[in-house]
Design a protein around this motif. Sequence first.
Motif, PDB file in Angstrom:
ATOM      1  N   SER A   1       1.036  -1.125   0.234  1.00  0.00           N
ATOM      2  CA  SER A   1      -0.405  -0.229  -0.128  1.00  0.00           C
ATOM      3  C   SER A   1       0.823   1.691  -0.130  1.00  0.00           C
ATOM      4  O   SER A   1       2.336   1.130   0.013  1.00  0.00           O
ATOM      5  CB  SER A   1      -0.611   0.096   1.033  1.00  0.00           C
ATOM      6  N   VAL A   2       0.728   2.473  -0.619  1.00  0.00           N
ATOM      7  CA  VAL A   2       1.156   3.725  -0.373  1.00  0.00           C
ATOM      8  C   VAL A   2      -0.505   4.442   0.983  1.00  0.00           C
ATOM      9  O   VAL A   2      -0.822   4.670   1.006  1.00  0.00           O
ATOM     10  CB  VAL A   2       0.791   4.178  -1.653  1.00  0.00           C
ATOM     11  N   ALA A   3       1.126   5.590   1.483  1.00  0.00           N
ATOM     12  CA  ALA A   3       0.232   6.268   2.275  1.00  0.00           C
ATOM     13  C   ALA A   3      -0.105   7.262   1.833  1.00  0.00           C
ATOM     14  O   ALA A   3      -0.116   7.620   0.454  1.00  0.00           O
ATOM     15  CB  ALA A   3       1.691   6.849   3.701  1.00  0.00           C
ATOM     16  N   SER A   4      -1.212   7.686   2.004  1.00  0.00           N
ATOM     17  CA  SER A   4      -2.003   8.991   1.555  1.00  0.00           C
ATOM     18  C   SER A   4      -1.486   9.729   2.253  1.00  0.00           C
ATOM     19  O   SER A   4      -1.588  11.253   0.557  1.00  0.00           O
ATOM     20  CB  SER A   4      -3.559   9.360   2.705  1.00  0.00           C
ATOM     21  N   THR A   5      -0.558  10.623   2.749  1.00  0.00           N
ATOM     22  CA  THR A   5       0.038  11.684   2.477  1.00  0.00           C
ATOM     23  C   THR A   5       1.988  12.008   1.541  1.00  0.00           C
ATOM     24  O   THR A   5       2.172  12.299   1.522  1.00  0.00           O
ATOM     25  CB  THR A   5       0.975  11.648   4.138  1.00  0.00           C
TER      26      THR A   5
ATOM     27  N   GLU B   1      -2.783   6.984   8.237  1.00  0.00           N
ATOM     28  CA  GLU B   1      -2.040   7.061   9.544  1.00  0.00           C
ATOM     29  C   GLU B   1      -2.709   4.856   9.907  1.00  0.00           C
ATOM     30  O   GLU B   1      -1.787   4.897  10.528  1.00  0.00           O
ATOM     31  CB  GLU B   1      -1.552   8.006  10.484  1.00  0.00           C
ATOM     32  N   ALA B   2      -4.062   5.352  10.403  1.00  0.00           N
ATOM     33  CA  ALA B   2      -3.976   4.004  11.141  1.00  0.00           C
ATOM     34  C   ALA B   2      -4.330   2.699  10.283  1.00  0.00           C
ATOM     35  O   ALA B   2      -4.486   2.094  10.080  1.00  0.00           O
ATOM     36  CB  ALA B   2      -5.329   4.433  11.977  1.00  0.00           C
TER      37      ALA B   2
END
Length: 90
Positions: A13-17, A40-41
């Motif tokens: 997965s990739v972080a939303s940020t 983040e969770a």
Amino acid sequence: MFARDIMSDGVMSVASTASVLEAANLLINAHFSAMPVVDEAGHMVGIVSEADLLRRVMAPADFAHWLRGFLPAPGSADLEAWLRPVHSPD
């Protein structure tokens, strides 16, 4: 046959940020065409795909032309089969 029979496991997965460039690099380096975007969770908040990236760099008419190259011709039996409804198992 079900989606679980052909899905990839060990999902990355990739972080939303993450930046768009970071997401693109992850897709390319992992040889994936799409991956979940997580907060983040670690909860999935969306998905980013090659098509999403292409839409950002191509003019809308060019993207539509590119995408049509992957679809069967309108009115063909192949298109009808490709668009048939998918039902979930009971």
